[in-house]
Design a protein around this motif. Structure first.
Motif, short mmCIF file in Angstrom:
data_model
loop_
_atom_site.label_atom_id
_atom_site.label_comp_id
_atom_site.label_asym_id
_atom_site.label_seq_id
_atom_site.Cartn_x
_atom_site.Cartn_y
_atom_site.Cartn_z
N LEU A 80 -34.79 -6.96 -11.35
CA LEU A 80 -35.91 -7.02 -10.40
C LEU A 80 -37.06 -6.14 -10.86
O LEU A 80 -36.88 -5.24 -11.69
CB LEU A 80 -35.44 -6.58 -9.01
N ASP A 81 -38.22 -6.40 -10.32
CA ASP A 81 -39.40 -5.58 -10.57
C ASP A 81 -39.32 -4.36 -9.66
O ASP A 81 -39.57 -4.45 -8.45
CB ASP A 81 -40.67 -6.38 -10.30
N TYR A 82 -38.99 -3.21 -10.23
CA TYR A 82 -38.75 -2.02 -9.43
C TYR A 82 -40.03 -1.51 -8.77
O TYR A 82 -39.98 -0.93 -7.69
CB TYR A 82 -38.12 -0.91 -10.29
N GLN A 83 -41.16 -1.70 -9.39
CA GLN A 83 -42.41 -1.23 -8.81
C GLN A 83 -42.79 -2.02 -7.57
O GLN A 83 -43.63 -1.59 -6.78
CB GLN A 83 -43.53 -1.29 -9.84
N ARG A 84 -42.17 -3.15 -7.38
CA ARG A 84 -42.42 -3.95 -6.18
C ARG A 84 -41.32 -3.78 -5.14
O ARG A 84 -41.61 -3.58 -3.95
CB ARG A 84 -42.56 -5.42 -6.55
N TYR A 85 -40.07 -3.85 -5.56
CA TYR A 85 -38.97 -3.93 -4.60
C TYR A 85 -38.47 -2.55 -4.15
O TYR A 85 -38.11 -2.39 -2.97
CB TYR A 85 -37.81 -4.75 -5.18
N LEU A 86 -38.41 -1.57 -5.02
CA LEU A 86 -37.90 -0.27 -4.59
C LEU A 86 -38.78 0.38 -3.54
O LEU A 86 -38.26 0.92 -2.55
CB LEU A 86 -37.72 0.64 -5.81
N PRO A 87 -40.13 0.37 -3.65
CA PRO A 87 -40.94 0.89 -2.53
C PRO A 87 -40.75 0.10 -1.24
O PRO A 87 -40.81 0.68 -0.14
CB PRO A 87 -42.38 0.76 -3.05
N LEU A 88 -40.49 -1.21 -1.34
CA LEU A 88 -40.25 -2.00 -0.13
C LEU A 88 -38.96 -1.56 0.56
O LEU A 88 -38.92 -1.42 1.79
CB LEU A 88 -40.17 -3.48 -0.49
N PHE A 89 -37.91 -1.35 -0.21
CA PHE A 89 -36.65 -0.91 0.38
C PHE A 89 -36.78 0.50 0.94
O PHE A 89 -36.19 0.82 1.98
CB PHE A 89 -35.53 -0.99 -0.65
N PHE A 90 -37.53 1.37 0.27
CA PHE A 90 -37.78 2.71 0.81
C PHE A 90 -38.56 2.62 2.12
O PHE A 90 -38.35 3.44 3.03
CB PHE A 90 -38.52 3.57 -0.21
N ASP A 91 -39.47 1.66 2.20
CA ASP A 91 -40.22 1.48 3.44
C ASP A 91 -39.31 1.06 4.59
O ASP A 91 -39.61 1.35 5.75
CB ASP A 91 -41.32 0.44 3.23
N GLY A 92 -38.21 0.40 4.26
CA GLY A 92 -37.28 -0.02 5.30
C GLY A 92 -36.34 1.07 5.77
O GLY A 92 -35.56 0.84 6.71
N LEU A 93 -36.39 2.25 5.17
CA LEU A 93 -35.53 3.34 5.62
C LEU A 93 -35.87 3.82 7.02
O LEU A 93 -35.05 4.44 7.68
CB LEU A 93 -35.62 4.53 4.65
N CYS A 94 -37.09 3.55 7.49
CA CYS A 94 -37.47 3.96 8.84
C CYS A 94 -36.96 2.99 9.90
O CYS A 94 -37.16 3.23 11.11
CB CYS A 94 -38.98 4.09 8.95
N GLU A 95 -36.32 1.90 9.50
CA GLU A 95 -35.82 0.91 10.45
C GLU A 95 -34.61 1.46 11.21
O GLU A 95 -33.76 2.13 10.64
CB GLU A 95 -35.44 -0.38 9.74
N ARG A 96 -34.55 1.13 12.49
CA ARG A 96 -33.40 1.51 13.32
C ARG A 96 -32.64 0.31 13.85
O ARG A 96 -31.64 0.46 14.55
CB ARG A 96 -33.88 2.34 14.52
N THR A 97 -33.12 -0.89 13.53
CA THR A 97 -32.56 -2.11 14.09
C THR A 97 -31.64 -2.78 13.08
O THR A 97 -31.96 -2.85 11.89
CB THR A 97 -33.70 -3.09 14.48
N PHE A 98 -30.50 -3.26 13.57
CA PHE A 98 -29.61 -4.05 12.74
C PHE A 98 -30.20 -5.46 12.60
O PHE A 98 -30.70 -6.01 13.57
CB PHE A 98 -28.23 -4.11 13.41
N PRO A 99 -30.14 -6.08 11.41
CA PRO A 99 -29.51 -5.65 10.16
C PRO A 99 -30.50 -5.04 9.17
O PRO A 99 -30.11 -4.75 8.05
CB PRO A 99 -28.97 -6.96 9.60
N TYR A 100 -31.77 -4.85 9.57
CA TYR A 100 -32.77 -4.36 8.62
C TYR A 100 -32.42 -2.95 8.14
O TYR A 100 -32.65 -2.61 6.98
CB TYR A 100 -34.15 -4.37 9.27
N ARG A 101 -31.88 -2.14 9.04
CA ARG A 101 -31.50 -0.78 8.66
C ARG A 101 -30.45 -0.80 7.56
O ARG A 101 -30.56 -0.09 6.55
CB ARG A 101 -30.97 -0.05 9.89
#
Length: 234
Positions: A80-101
Motif C-alpha cells: 500500500l501507499d503508506y503516505q496515503r493510508y497510514l495517516p488515514l488509519f491514524f486519523d481513525g484512532l479518535c473513533e469510539r464507535t464499533f467497528p471503525y475503532r
C-alpha cells in the motif's frame, strides 16, 4: 424576606466586580469551574468517511483465527501507499464507535508491523496532526490506543525515535495532564495492571527516552516537568 415570613434575609448570589457586591444580603459568585479533564466529542474522522466510501481495502475477518485477527486485507499492507493510508488509519484512532475503532487500531498495528523503516520516516510528519487530534479528545481509551501506536512506531526502526523528538511539543501536553490522573487503589487488587492511563503514559515516556537519542530526555522534561529519567537514574 423569605417566603415563610420568618424574618430570615434572602441571600442573593451576585456576579463579582459589580456594584451589587456592595449591597447587603449578597454572596459573590465564585469563579467558573474549568472542566480540564472533560472528554471532547470528536467530529467524524476522515477514516470513517473513506471507509464508508469503500476506498480502504479492508473488511471484517471471519476465519478460524478471528479471535486474533480482526481485519482482512484485500491488498497486502506492504504494497500500500503508506503516505496515503497510514495517516488515514491514524486519523481513525479518535473513533469510539464499533467497528471503525477496531478497524483503525488493528490497521495501524498491521501497517507498522509490515512497513520498512524508510516508509515510516517518509510519512512521519503526516502522522503528528491525527495523533494530536486523538490525544486531545481526552478520552482515556483513545489516549491509550494512540500511545500504544506511538510505542510501536518508535520501536520499528532506530532512526524513527530521533525523528519524532521535534514533535514532542505537539504530542506530550496530554501526557503531562493525565500522568497523575489515576486513582489510588490503596490495598485493593488492581485488575487493570499495565492498562491504566498513568502507567501507559509512563511506559510511553520511557520508550521515547530510550529510542529518541541524546536530546530526548531534555525535550520530554520540558513538556513533562515531573518526569524522571529511566536511563540516568539507574
Amino acid at each position: 424576606m423569605c417566603n415563610c415570613y420568618c424574618g430570615c434575609p434572602i441571600i442573593r448570589v451576585v456576579p463579582p466586580f459589580s456594584y451589587q457586591v456592595l449591597q447587603s444580603c449578597t454572596l459573590t459568585e465564585g469563579p467558573p469551574r474549568i472542566a480540564i479533564y472533560r472528554r471532547k466529542r470528536p467530529c467524524c474522522s476522515l477514516f470513517r468517511m473513506f471507509f464508508l466510501r469503500g476506498d480502504i481495502p479492508v473488511s471484517r475477518y471471519f476465519g478460524p483465527k478471528a479471535s486474533q485477527q480482526f481485519i482482512k486485507w484485500h491488498v497486502p499492507p506492504a504494497k500500500l501507499d503508506y503516505q496515503r493510508y497510514l495517516p488515514l488509519f491514524f486519523d481513525g484512532l479518535c473513533e469510539r464507535t464499533f467497528p471503525y475503532r477496531e478497524f483503525a487500531r488493528h490497521g495501524v498495528r498491521d501497517l507498522i508491523a509490515a512497513a520498512k523503516e524508510k516508509q515510516l520516516l517518509c510519512c512521519l510528519p503526516m502522522l503528528i496532526l491525527p495523533a494530536k487530534r486523538a490525544l486531545h479528545t481526552k478520552d482515556p481509551d483513545v489516549i491509550i490506543a494512540t500511545l500504544r501506536s506511538l510505542q510501536q512506531l518508535v520501536q520499528a526502526g532506530p532512526t524513527i525515535g530521533p525523528a519524532l523528538v521535534p514533535y514532542y511539543r505537539q504530542l506530550l501536553p496530554m501526557a503531562n495532564l493525565f500522568r497523575v490522573a489515576d486513582v489510588n487503589q490503596c490495598d485493593q487488587i488492581d485488575f487493570q495492571g499495565g492498562n491504566r492511563l498513568g502507567e501507559v503514559i509512563e511506559a510511553t515516556l520511557n520508550i521515547l527516552e530510550r529510542t529518541g537519542g541524546k536530546d530526548a530526555y531534555l525535550n520530554i522534561k520540558y513538556m513533562v516537568p515531573t518526569y524522571e529519567s529511566c536511563i540516568l537514574n539507574r
